[in-house]
Design a protein around this motif. Structure first.
Motif, short mmCIF file in Angstrom:
data_model
loop_
_atom_site.label_atom_id
_atom_site.label_comp_id
_atom_site.label_asym_id
_atom_site.label_seq_id
_atom_site.Cartn_x
_atom_site.Cartn_y
_atom_site.Cartn_z
N CYS A 22 8.18 14.44 -12.11
CA CYS A 22 8.26 13.04 -12.57
C CYS A 22 7.99 13.02 -14.07
O CYS A 22 6.84 13.18 -14.50
CB CYS A 22 7.22 12.17 -11.86
SG CYS A 22 7.48 11.96 -10.09
N PRO A 23 9.02 12.86 -14.90
CA PRO A 23 8.79 12.88 -16.35
C PRO A 23 7.90 11.74 -16.80
O PRO A 23 7.80 10.70 -16.14
CB PRO A 23 10.20 12.76 -16.93
CG PRO A 23 11.00 12.12 -15.85
CD PRO A 23 10.43 12.60 -14.55
N ILE A 24 7.26 11.93 -17.93
CA ILE A 24 6.44 10.87 -18.51
C ILE A 24 7.37 9.76 -19.00
O ILE A 24 8.42 10.02 -19.59
CB ILE A 24 5.60 11.42 -19.66
CG1 ILE A 24 4.64 12.50 -19.14
CG2 ILE A 24 4.81 10.31 -20.34
CD1 ILE A 24 3.90 13.25 -20.23
N VAL A 25 7.00 8.52 -18.76
CA VAL A 25 7.79 7.38 -19.22
C VAL A 25 7.95 7.47 -20.74
O VAL A 25 6.98 7.68 -21.47
CB VAL A 25 7.11 6.05 -18.82
CG1 VAL A 25 7.82 4.87 -19.48
CG2 VAL A 25 7.11 5.90 -17.31
N GLY A 26 9.19 7.32 -21.20
CA GLY A 26 9.46 7.36 -22.63
C GLY A 26 9.66 8.75 -23.19
O GLY A 26 9.77 8.90 -24.41
#
Length: 567
Positions: free
Chosen positions: A526-530
């Motif tokens: 789950c990539p970091i938002v932004g």
């Protein structure tokens, strides 16, 4: 209903939008390809290309969308370029990077700048000649004649060396015998007889030495004669290798010269010229075959005006990288940035958003300050140390703030996009004390991050070997052969409908460690938002170093600092 895939193929390279786009406002400038949010026209074009990929049946490639597929070339980067024709009508071009389904020509996708797969072209002909040389080298190196010559040479050397060893042993025995004769004669012979004996023994010793020199000379002559036969054969192989090297270099230079790219003004530059001023100096493998250069080259050659562009990944991610199916990505730095830097000349292009959004009036917040150290809260998109531009940095800020401080000041740093706490040392003693705490993992750091996706577990540890992607710096790769170990403990602290809030506790400090551990399929997936490198752009990277626990370098007291995130 008309099959969209067949329409895509029938229209050639310039595709008209299926939907009415006349009411959509055009961008004022072409988007900066290395950091962008795709324009709605580019998103529509990408949607149509993706529909084509799902429906077409004229070629076969398993992208690994529905199930894991073994292989290194499963997913593929695609690009779309929205253009206006000579009449001002909108359309779009599509391209893929490298080759796909074993070819670089597929219906509906623009052709390569140089067709290296053309069997009648210079590259294939050159490859065929080099391949023939490789075959000749392989045959010579594996031939019976070479093996026989090597064996004969080895046996001859062993035989002659054995003869020399026997002779030297005989010399030693003869010397012992002469020494014994001298000792016996020393007290039993007259002086005259003793002198005659010594002269005879000396002559005998000289003869042994002379015969050894003769034997050594003959040995060297025999070895050299035999070696010449072997060298004559090995020289044939070396001559072929030299020819292969010369032909390979010439073919590479010819390829660099043939990859000639236009800019919007019609000026042309080849790969060798474009990369001569870069750190690499020579083009990396595959330069010029990415989607973006192919799209712009076709547009310029056919009088089409570029409007906006976007690139997206389609299919399974390589095991070492972070590529998410259907997500948009910036153009690569190592291969594309020098080329596009030329090709975009003459176009009105958006400035680099990272530089354009310079933090006017924003500076680090000092949350602790004494005679030997300070702790600051760095804003997002603020450099830790000076870069190639004149953008502000924490280092310049504290250097101006504490002009009397000596030493490096910066004990550690944060990525530009990451906000949070950084400790500053005002003298060398404090610097070494704090640095020692970092090196021995005595300083505890806690980051808070908002992830794009729902993590089902509550806590865990991510351990991945990381190294830089040499073809696309500063992106990182997972590499079990050359990567450096990285370890992060994590804990979920909250969940939304489509997001997860976590605490990260890194034990190592590799470049982009937390971003990779969040986004990679072997991490939290789950990539970091932004995260514009491993996920999707947003108003900022939602990663913040919120706590820092350390021992004061002078008093020895335990200290804990906290700064909440702004997200």
């Amino acid at each position: 209903m008309v099959n969209q895939a067949s329409l895509f193929e029938q229209e050639g390279y310039l595709h008209r939008f299926k939907a009415d786009v006349n009411e959509i406002a055009l961008p004022d400038r072409f988007n900066y390809p290395f950091h962008y949010v795709p324009h709605s026209l580019a998103v529509m074009a990408a949607d149509e290309v993706q529909q084509h990929l799902l429906l077409q049946s004229s070629w076969v490639h398993d992208f690994g969308i529905h199930q894991r597929v073994n292989g290194s070339n499963i997913g593929k980067m695609f690009g779309v370029l929205v253009v206006r024709d000579r009449h001002g009508d909108l359309g779009y071009l599509a391209a893929f990077s490298g080759k796909l389904a074993g070819t670089n020509h597929l219906p509906g996708f623009v052709p390569p700048v140089v067709d290296l797969l053309d069997e009648t072209g210079f590259y294939r002909r050159g490859e065929a000649l080099i391949s023939e040389i490789n075959h000749q080298i392989k045959c010579l190196e594996s031939s019976f004649d070479l093996a026989r010559l090597k064996e004969q040479h080895q046996q001859l050397v062993l035989q002659l060396d054995a003869q020399l060893a026997d002779y030297r042993q005989a010399m030693k025995q003869a010397k012992k015998l002469r020494d014994a004769q001298r000792e016996v004669a020393q007290g039993n012979c007259s002086s005259e007889s003793l002198d005659d004996l010594k002269a005879r023994l000396k002559n005998e010793s000289l003869k042994w030495q002379y015969d050894l020199k003769v034997m050594l000379r003959r040995r060297d002559e025999q070895v050299d004669q035999n070696r010449q036969l072997l060298d004559a054969y090995l020289n044939k192989i070396q001559d072929l290798k030299d020819e292969r090297k010369t032909r390979s270099a010439a073919l590479q230079q010819q390829m660099f010269d043939c990859y000639a790219f236009l800019d919007a003004r019609g000026q042309r530059r080849n790969l060798r010229d474009i990369f001569s001023a870069t750190e690499l100096q020579v083009p990396p493998a595959g330069a010029g075959d990415c989607a973006a250069p192919k799209l712009l080259q076709y547009a310029y050659l056919h009088g089409l005006q570029p409007v906006t562009m976007a690139e997206f990944w389609w299919g399974q991610s390589p095991a070492s990288e972070v590529r998410r199916h259907g997500h948009f990505y910036p153009s690569c730095n190592s291969k594309c940035k020098p080329i596009l830097g030329h090709m975009l000349q003459g176009l009105s292009v958006d400035p680099n958003p990272v530089l354009a959004t310079a933090l006017v009036g924003v500076e680090p917040q000092i949350i602790y300050d004494d005679d030997v150290m300070a702790v600051v809260n760095k804003p997002a998109e603020y450099l830790s140390v000076p870069g190639k531009t004149e953008a502000p940095s924490v280092f310049t800020f504290v250097r101006n703030r504490y002009p009397q401080a000596d030493g490096p000041l910066m004990v550690h740093r944060l990525d530009m996009s990451t906000s949070g706490l950084i400790v500053i040392a005002k003298n060398m003693q404090a610097y070494h004390h704090l640095q020692n705490q970092f090196q021995n993992h005595l300083i505890r750091k806690r980051y808070v991050a908002l992830l794009d996706g729902v993590v089902p577990e509550e806590r865990g540890v991510v351990q991945l070997p990381l190294r830089v992607d040499l073809d696309d710096r500063p992106r990182q790769l997972v590499c079990f052969e050359h990567g450096k170990p990285s370890v992060t403990h994590w804990r979920v602290i909250g969940r939304g409908e489509k997001t997860t809030r976590v605490h990260f506790f890194p034990l190592t400090g590799r470049t982009h460690q937390l971003r990779m551990h969040a986004a990679h399929s072997l991490g939290l997936n789950c990539p970091i938002v932004g995260d514009d490198l491993y996920g999707q752009p947003a108003n900022r990277l939602h990663l913040h170093a919120e706590t820092l626990e350390l021992v004061h370098p002078v008093s020895g007291s335990a200290m804990k600092f906290f700064a909440p995130p702004d997200f």
